[in-house]
Design an enzyme around this catalytic site. Structure first.
Site, PDB file in Angstrom:
ATOM      1  N   VAL A  49       0.803  -1.224   0.000  1.00  0.00           N
ATOM      2  CA  VAL A  49       0.000   0.000   0.000  1.00  0.00           C
ATOM      3  C   VAL A  49       0.829   1.264   0.000  1.00  0.00           C
ATOM      4  O   VAL A  49       0.301   2.361   0.098  1.00  0.00           O
ATOM      5  CB  VAL A  49      -1.001   0.039   1.175  1.00  0.00           C
ATOM      6  CG1 VAL A  49      -2.074  -0.997   0.975  1.00  0.00           C
ATOM      7  CG2 VAL A  49      -0.300  -0.173   2.496  1.00  0.00           C
ATOM      8  N   GLY A  50       2.124   1.135  -0.128  1.00  0.00           N
ATOM      9  CA  GLY A  50       2.904   2.355  -0.204  1.00  0.00           C
ATOM     10  C   GLY A  50       4.356   2.102   0.084  1.00  0.00           C
ATOM     11  O   GLY A  50       4.736   1.012   0.508  1.00  0.00           O
ATOM     12  N   GLY A 105       8.356   4.203   0.973  1.00  0.00           N
ATOM     13  CA  GLY A 105       9.076   5.428   1.292  1.00  0.00           C
ATOM     14  C   GLY A 105      10.542   5.104   1.330  1.00  0.00           C
ATOM     15  O   GLY A 105      10.944   4.017   0.900  1.00  0.00           O
ATOM     16  N   GLY A 106      11.313   6.028   1.829  1.00  0.00           N
ATOM     17  CA  GLY A 106      12.748   5.841   1.841  1.00  0.00           C
ATOM     18  C   GLY A 106      13.186   4.583   2.574  1.00  0.00           C
ATOM     19  O   GLY A 106      14.149   3.939   2.201  1.00  0.00           O
ATOM     20  N   GLY A 108      11.509   1.712   2.961  1.00  0.00           N
ATOM     21  CA  GLY A 108      11.023   0.418   2.513  1.00  0.00           C
ATOM     22  C   GLY A 108       9.557   0.505   2.156  1.00  0.00           C
ATOM     23  O   GLY A 108       9.090   1.536   1.688  1.00  0.00           O
ATOM     24  N   LYS A 109       8.863  -0.576   2.418  1.00  0.00           N
ATOM     25  CA  LYS A 109       7.480  -0.631   1.963  1.00  0.00           C
ATOM     26  C   LYS A 109       6.497  -0.791   3.119  1.00  0.00           C
ATOM     27  O   LYS A 109       6.854  -1.267   4.185  1.00  0.00           O
ATOM     28  CB  LYS A 109       7.299  -1.814   1.022  1.00  0.00           C
ATOM     29  CG  LYS A 109       7.930  -1.563  -0.328  1.00  0.00           C
ATOM     30  CD  LYS A 109       7.623  -2.707  -1.266  1.00  0.00           C
ATOM     31  CE  LYS A 109       8.002  -2.292  -2.693  1.00  0.00           C
ATOM     32  NZ  LYS A 109       7.852  -3.383  -3.643  1.00  0.00           N
ATOM     33  N   VAL A 110       5.260  -0.407   2.811  1.00  0.00           N
ATOM     34  CA  VAL A 110       4.189  -0.648   3.771  1.00  0.00           C
ATOM     35  C   VAL A 110       3.213  -1.634   3.139  1.00  0.00           C
ATOM     36  O   VAL A 110       2.772  -1.445   2.011  1.00  0.00           O
ATOM     37  CB  VAL A 110       3.439   0.647   4.126  1.00  0.00           C
ATOM     38  CG1 VAL A 110       2.292   0.348   5.080  1.00  0.00           C
ATOM     39  CG2 VAL A 110       4.374   1.655   4.739  1.00  0.00           C
ATOM     40  N   LYS A 149       5.138  -2.131   8.316  1.00  0.00           N
ATOM     41  CA  LYS A 149       6.205  -1.286   7.781  1.00  0.00           C
ATOM     42  C   LYS A 149       7.468  -2.138   7.726  1.00  0.00           C
ATOM     43  O   LYS A 149       7.995  -2.538   8.754  1.00  0.00           O
ATOM     44  CB  LYS A 149       6.378  -0.087   8.723  1.00  0.00           C
ATOM     45  CG  LYS A 149       7.416   0.911   8.305  1.00  0.00           C
ATOM     46  CD  LYS A 149       7.454   2.033   9.343  1.00  0.00           C
ATOM     47  CE  LYS A 149       8.683   2.904   9.206  1.00  0.00           C
ATOM     48  NZ  LYS A 149       8.852   3.790  10.345  1.00  0.00           N
ATOM     49  N   ASP A 153       8.995  14.922  14.349  1.00  0.00           N
ATOM     50  CA  ASP A 153       8.708  14.946  12.919  1.00  0.00           C
ATOM     51  C   ASP A 153       7.215  15.091  12.667  1.00  0.00           C
ATOM     52  O   ASP A 153       6.625  14.337  11.906  1.00  0.00           O
ATOM     53  CB  ASP A 153       9.274  13.695  12.248  1.00  0.00           C
ATOM     54  CG  ASP A 153       9.481  13.902  10.744  1.00  0.00           C
ATOM     55  OD1 ASP A 153       9.465  15.073  10.303  1.00  0.00           O
ATOM     56  OD2 ASP A 153       9.641  12.904  10.024  1.00  0.00           O
TER      57      ASP A 153
END
Ligand SMILES: *[C@@H]1O[C@H](CO)[C@@H](O)[C@H](O)[C@H]1NC(C)=O
Ligand SMILES: *[C@@H]1O[C@H](CO)[C@@H](O)[C@H](O)[C@H]1NC(C)=O
Ligand SMILES: *[C@@H]1O[C@H](CO)[C@@H](O)[C@H](O)[C@H]1NC(C)=O
Ligand SMILES: *[C@@H]1O[C@H](CO)[C@@H](O)[C@H](O)[C@H]1NC(C)=O
Length: 955
Positions: A636-637, A639-640, A642-644, A658, A754
Site C-alpha cells: 500500500v505504499g 518510502g525511503g 522500505g514498503k508498507v 512497515k 517529525d
C-alpha cells in the site's frame, strides 16, 4: 543416576540430621536436594537448615512438615524430579509460570497422597501424564494447562473422585477421551467435577456417549480445537448444570442433538468450525443463552430461524457460512442487548431492514450474501454494518460506509486516575495511581465470554474494579492497583488481556507477592465476574526482585539507596563518572547492536523484557502469511525506508506492516527504541503498535491499520476526502491531543520530532492519529529540559531555534504543529514554490480586515460560503505556536484547550467523535457534495513518503 542420587541424599541427610531444628529432617533433605542439585533460581533466602523455622520463601509448613510449595512465577529452572514426591505431607504444589521447568512429571507423583491442589500452569513440562496421577485421591484441582504434555489422557484420572477442576488445555494430548468400562476408569466417573477443560489438544475419535451422565454437575465443558470426529452425543443434553459448552474447531459431523434444547443454563455455546449437518437446531429452550457460534458447518439450507428473535439474552450471534437463505427478519435486531450479528457467506437476500430499536453500536456483518437493498432509517442508532460482496455494494461501489471495510475497535488500556504521573525510571511504569513501580505483568486468558463488543470499555472497568477489590480486601495482597490493556481475541476465540499488578507502598514486589498473585489466579481462588468465562493467568517472569537475601531489612535498604541515587547522587555521578558511564554504555550498546533482543524471550508474546505493553513478536512466517506472501496487491505504499503492506490477522483485524528494506534498516538499537516507545504509549490519537518482527534479518513494525490514509493525502486532494472547516478543527484537536499525551502523560515524555501532515493519519471517522515515532526522543529524568541532538526532522516544519541550537525541547514539536495548523488552513505544503507558509501568512495578514485579509491563502476546498467560526482565534493560535522563541510558544495542553474553545464557540462538542455518525455524511451528500470518502475517479492512495499509509480497496 538413581543410585547416585540416593548416595547424595544420604550424605546430605547425615550431614544435617543434627542441625535441622524445626523442619522434619526428611523434608529438609528433599528441599536441600531441590535447591542444590535440581533447581536453579530458587529464592535467595533458601539457606541455613530449617526451611520451616527460617520461613523459606514459598514453603509452607504444618507441625514441622512441609505442606505447601507455592513458587509461581519465580523463574525456576530445572526438572520436577522424583525427589519431591518424598514430601508426603504436601497438599499444595504450585509451580505455575516457570517457563524453564521442563522434562516429564515423575511417575512417583502418585506418592503424594495428601496432594489436593496441583498447579503446573504455563511451564514447559513434556512427556505423558503418569497414570499414577490417579492415586492422588485427595486431589480437587488439577491444572496442567499450557505445557507440552503428550500421550493419552490417563483413564486413571477417573479415580479422582474429589476432583472439581480439571484443566489440561493447550498441550499435545492425543487419543480418545477415556470413559469407564468395567475394568478401567474414565472421565465419566468424575461426578463432582465442574470443569472439563481440554481445548487446544489433539484428542481424536468420537465423543463417547458415556462421557456425560445426568448426575454430573459440570458447568464448563471445553473440547474446542481438538481432532474429534463423529456426532455430538445426545447425553450432553442430560447435564443440566452446563453453562459454557465449546466443541468448536473439531471435525464433528451429523446433526445437533435436539435435547441440547434442555440445557436451560447454557450461557455460551460454540459449535463452529465442524461438519455438522441436518436441520439448524431449535435452541429456544436455552433461555439465558448470550453467545451462540455455529459458524462454518454444513446445516441444511434454511431461512433465518424465527426463534432467534426470541432469544432475549443474546449478545452475539455468529452464523457465518451456515447455509442461511431468504430475508433476515427485522425483529432479530431488536433483541435488547444484541452486540454482534455475523452472518457472512450465506445466501441471504432481499432488503435488509434493521428496524429502529436495535442497541447502539450494534455490529452487523453480512459480507458475501445476496442482499440487494438496505432500508436506512433516519434517527436510528449508530450501527457498524458491513455489506461488502453483496449486490447492493456492487451497485453502489464504495459510496456508502457499509460497503467499505470497517475498522476494528480501538485498543483499551486502563486510564490513570485523577493524578499526574511522575516521570519513572527505565523499566518502571506509572500505576493508575501515578506511582512509579515495577509491575508484575502477564496475560489473563478467558476461554469464553458472554459478550463480543470488545470496544465497550465498561467490561474492562468492571474487571479492574473486581480484581482490585478482591486482591486488596479479600485476599489482602499488597496490590496498589492494576492496569489492563490490549484486549483481543486470539485464533482460538480466547480473549487475551494484558495485565499489570502494581505493588502497594513500594516500588517492587518481593517473591511472596508475586507467587501469591500467581497462586490466587492459578488456584482459581479468584473468579472473574460472570461476564467473563473460565480464565487462566499466563504470568511473565518478574525481573525486579530486590536481590539481597530476601530479608525485609536489606530490601528496604536497597530501596533507599535506589531512591537516593535517583535524586542528588545522580548529580555527582554525572559530574565525576558521567564520561566513564557513557563509554561503558556505548560499549554495551555496541555489543548489543547486532541483536538488541538477544536477551528477550521471543517466545513470550507480551510483557517480556523490555516491557512491551501489548505489542507482540511476530515470526517472519506469520507476517508472510498475513500479507499473502508480501504480494503486490497488499503493497500500500513505500518510502525511503522500505514498503508498507496491508495484512489481515487470523481474527480478521487489518494491520499495516512497515518493512524496512535492506540497506535502510535502522540500527538494532533504534529499532528497539521505536518498538519500546510505541508499545508504551496508548492513546486514541496515536497509531498503536500491535507488534514487530525481528526475524531472518528483517525489521518490521506492525501497526493498526488506519483506513483513510494521511492528512497530507487528504489536503492534496489525493484520496478524495473533503475536509470542511469543522473537520479540520477536529483533526487539529485530535493531533494536538495525541501530542499533548506524548509530552505530558507518556512516561518518559516523548518528543515526536517529525510532526507533519504525512505523519497524521485519519481513521474511518476522520479522527487524527499521530504516527511515526522513528525519530522520537524520550526524555529521561536527567534531561528534563532539553536534549542536545543532531538535527533531524522535515524542512518547513523544523523549529528554527532547534535548528540553530541543536537543543530539542517539546516546544520544537509545538512549532511544527503550528506549521501544520497553517497547512490545514491553506492546504499548501509548508514550502511551496519557494515560499514559506509562515512568512506568507505573516506578510499578508491584516488583523483589521475581515478574515485577517487571508482570503487568498485559505484552501478553497474548505468552502468559503460557510462562515469559518473561530477563524481568527485559530490563526492567532497557529502564529503563537510558530513564535521564534520556544518560551513564547504555548504548551500542547494549552493548544488543546484553545482548540476546544474554538470548537465550543462554533457550537460543537469537542469530545464528540470526528464524524460522529453516518447521518452527518447523509446531510453532506444531500447538500450536493460528493460523499466525503470518495470522488468520481475512485480511489488513489498512491503513496509518497511517511508511513503507514493505507488504501481502501476500490470495493
Ligand atoms: C486429525 O485427524 C485427521 C484425520 O482424522 C488427520 O489427518 C490429522 O492429521 C489429524 N490432526 C492431528 C493434529 O492429529
Ligand atoms: C429433553 O429433551 C428430550 C428430547 O428433546 C425430551 O424428550 C425430554 O423430555 C426433555 N426434557 C427433559 C427434562 O429431559
Ligand atoms: C422450538 O422448540 C420450542 C420448545 O422448546 C417450541 O415451542 C417451538 O415451537 C420450536 N420452534 C420451532 C421453529 O421448531
Ligand atoms: C430469496 O431467496 C429465497 C430462497 O432462496 C427465494 O425463494 C426468494 O425468491 C429470494 N427472494 C428474492 C427477493 O430474491
Amino acid at each position: 543416576m538413581g543410585v547416585k542420587r540416593k548416595v547424595f541424599l544420604l550424605s546430605v541427610y547425615l550431614q544435617f540430621l543434627i542441625i535441622a531444628a524445626v523442619t522434619n529432617d526428611n523434608d529438609f533433605v528433599i528441599l536441600k536436594a531441590l535447591k542444590d542439585d535440581i533447581w536453579e533460581n530458587e529464592p535467595p533466602n533458601w539457606k541455613n537448615n530449617d526451611p520451616c523455622g527460617d520461613n523459606w520463601e514459598g514453603i509452607g509448613c504444618t507441625n514441622s512438615r512441609v505442606t505447601s510449595i507455592t513458587l509461581s512465577g519465580m523463574g525456576l529452572k530445572g526438572q520436577l524430579s522424583g525427589d519431591i514426591t518424598g514430601l508426603t505431607e504436601l497438599h499444595t504444589l504450585d509451580l505455575s509460570n516457570n517457563k524453564d521447568l521442563r522434562g516429564p512429571l515423575p511417575t512417583t507423583i502418585g506418592n503424594l497422597k495428601k496432594l489436593s491442589n496441583l498447579m503446573l500452569v504455563g511451564c514447559s513440562f513434556s512427556g505423558p501424564i503418569p497414570d499414577s496421577i490417579g492415586s492422588l485421591q485427595e486431589l480437587v484441582l488439577l491444572s496442567l494447562n499450557s505445557n507440552g504434555f503428550s500421550g493419552r489422557v490417563p483413564p486413571s484420572i477417573g479415580n479422582l473422585s474429589n476432583l472439581y477442576w480439571l484443566d489440561l488445555t493447550d498441550n499435545k494430548l492425543e487419543g480418545e477421551i477415556p470413559v469407564s468400562d468395567g475394568n478401567s476408569p474414565g472421565l465419566d466417573m468424575l461426578v463432582r467435577a465442574k470443569h472439563f477443560h481440554f481445548g487446544k489438544n489433539q484428542l481424536s475419535g468420537s465423543i463417547p456417549e458415556k462421557l456425560f451422565r445426568p448426575d454430573m454437575v459440570l458447568i464448563h465443558v471445553l473440547f474446542d480445537s481438538n481432532n474429534l470426529t463423529g456426532e455430538l452425543p445426545d447425553t450432553l443434553g442430560l447435564v443440566k448444570s452446563l453453562e459454557v459448552v465449546r466443541f468448536d474447531r473439531n471435525s464433528l459431523s451429523g446433526p445437533v442433538p435436539s435435547n441440547l434444547n434442555n440445557l436451560t443454563s447454557v450461557n455460551e455455546l460454540y459449535l463452529s468450525n465442524n461438519k455438522l449437518t441436518g436441520a439448524m437446531p431449535n435452541l429456544t429452550g436455552l433461555s439465558v443463552l448470550s453467545y451462540l457460534d455455529m459458524s462454518n458447518n454444513s446445516f441444511d439450507a434454511s431461512e433465518v430461524p424465527s426463534w432467534f428473535s426470541s432469544m432475549q439474552s443474546l449478545t452475539t450471534l455468529m452464523m457465518e457460512n451456515t447455509n442461511l437463505e431468504g430475508q433476515i427478519p427485522a425483529n432479530l435486531f431488536s433483541i435488547p442487548h444484541l452486540q454482534t450479528v455475523v452472518m457472512k457467506t450465506n445466501e441471504l437476500n432481499g432488503t435488509l431492514d434493521l428496524g429502529t430499536s436495535y442497541s447502539e453500536n450494534l455490529l452487523v456483518n453480512l459480507q458475501n450474501n445476496r442482499i440487494s437493498a438496505y432500508t436506512e432509517r433516519g434517527g436510528a442508532p449508530a450501527v457498524k454494518l458491513t455489506l461488502i460482496d453483496n449486490p447492493i455494494c456492487q451497485e453502489l461501489g464504495t459510496a456508502k460506509g457499509y460497503c467499505q471495510l470497517s475498522q476494528p475497535i480501538s485498543p483499551y488500556s486502563t486510564k490513570q486516575k485523577n493524578c499526574l504521573p511522575a516521570p519513572c525510571n527505565a523499566n518502571q511504569s506509572s500505576s493508575p495511581n501515578c506511582q512509579c513501580a515495577y509491575p508484575y505483568t502477564g496475560t489473563l486468558v478467558f476461554r469464553s465470554l458472554s459478550f463480543s463488543d470488545l470496544g465497550n470499555t465498561t467490561y474492562y472497568e468492571i474487571l479492574e474494579q473486581n480484581v482490585t477489590t478482591s486482591f486488596q480486601s479479600t485476599y489482602k495482597l499488597p496490590i496498589d492497583s492494576i492496569s489492563l490493556s490490549y484486549p483481543h481475541k486470539n485464533n482460538f476465540e480466547y480473549l487475551e488481556l494484558s495485565i499489570q499488578f502494581f505493588p502497594s507502598g513500594q516500588e517492587r514486589f518481593n517473591r511472596t507477592g508475586v507467587s501469591s498473585v500467581g497462586f490466587v489466579l492459578s488456584n482459581q481462588i479468584y473468579s472473574p465476574p460472570p461476564l467473563f468465562g473460565p480464565m487462566f493467568f499466563n504470568g511473565d517472569q518478574y525481573q525486579y526482585f530486590a536481590e539481597s537475601g530476601g530479608s525485609n531489612k536489606s530490601t528496604s535498604i536497597g530501596v533507599i539507596i535506589g531512591a537516593a541515587a535517583a535524586g542528588c547522587v545522580v548529580l555527582l555521578l554525572l559530574l565525576f563518572a558521567g564520561v566513564y558511564a557513557y563509554h561503558q554504555k556505548r560499549r554495551a550498546e555496541k555489543a548489543n547492536e547486532q541483536n538488541p533482543f538477544a536477551h528477550w524471550d521471543m517466545n513470550k508474546s507480551s510483557g517480556s523484557i523490555p516491557q512491551l505493553k501489548g505489542a507482540r513478536c511476530f515470526s517472519f512466517e506469520e507476517v508472510k502469511k498475513y500479507t499473502n506472501n508480501f504480494s503486490d496487491a497488499n503493497d500500500v505504499g513505500s518510502g525511503g525506508y522500505g514498503k508498507v503492506y496491508k495484512g489481515t490477522l487470523p481474527n480478521g483485524q487489518l494491520i499495516a506492516i512497515k518493512r524496512a528494506q535492506q540497506g535502510s534498516m535502522q540500527g538494532g538499537q533504534e529499532f528497539k527504541m521505536e518498538i519500546e516507545l510505541l508499545s508504551r504509549v496508548h492513546h486514541k490519537n496515536l497509531v498503536s503498535l500491535l507488534g514487530f518482527c525481528f526475524d531472518r534479518g528483517e525489521q518490521m513494525l506492525i501497526y493498526e491499520f488506519v483506513p483513510n490514509g494521511s492528512l497530507g493525502d487528504s489536503l492534496s486532494g489525493k484520496n478524495g476526502i473533503r475536509l470542511d472547516w469543522i473537520r479540520r478543527l477536529k483533526i487539529a484537536l485530535g493531533a494536538a491531543r495525541g501530542l499533548s499525551y506524548l509530552h505530558e502523560l507518556a512516561n518518559p515524555p516523548i518528543i515526536h520530532r517529525d510532526i507533519k501532515s504525512s505523519n497524521i493519519l485519519l481513521d474511518e471517522r476522520l479522527n487524527a492519529k499521530v504516527a511515526d515515532f522513528g525519530l522520537s526522543k524520550s526524555m529521561s529524568d536527567s534531561e528534563k529540559d532539553h536534549i542536545t541532538t543532531q538535527v533531524k526532522g522535515t524542512m518547513g516544519y523544523l523549529d528554527p531555534e532547534y535548528y540553530m541550537t541543536q537543543q530539542l525541547t517539546e516546544k520544537s514539536d509545538v512549532y511544527s504543529f503550528g506549521v501544520l495548523m497553517l497547512e490545514l488552513l491553506t492546504g499548501r505544503r509548508p514550502i511551496e514554490r519557494g515560499k514559506y507558509i509562515v512568512r506568507e501568512i505573516r506578510t499578508v495578514m491584516d488583523k483589521k480586515k475581515e478574515l485577517y485579509n487571508l482570503y487568498e491563502l485559505i484552501d478553497p476546498t474548505i468552502g468559503l460560503s460557510t462562515t469559518l467560526k473561530g477563524f481568527e482565534k485559530y490563526v492567532d493560535l497557529a502564529l503563537k505556536c510558530v513564535q521564534e522563541s520556544g518560551d513564547d510558544r504555548p504548551t500542547m495542553s494549552e493548544v488543546v484547550k484553545d482548540i476546544e474553545n474554538i470548537l465550543q464557540q462554533a457550537g460543537l462538542n469537542p469530545n464528540a467523535e470526528s464524524a460522529s455518525s453516518s447521518a452527518s455524511y447523509e446531510d453532506a451528500s444531500k447538500g450536493n457534495f460528493h460523499h466525503p470518502y470518495c470522488n468520481e475517479e475512485g480511489f488513489d492512495y498512491g503513496y509518497s513518503g511517511g508511513f503507514p499509509t493505507s488504501k481502501i480497496e476500490p470495493q
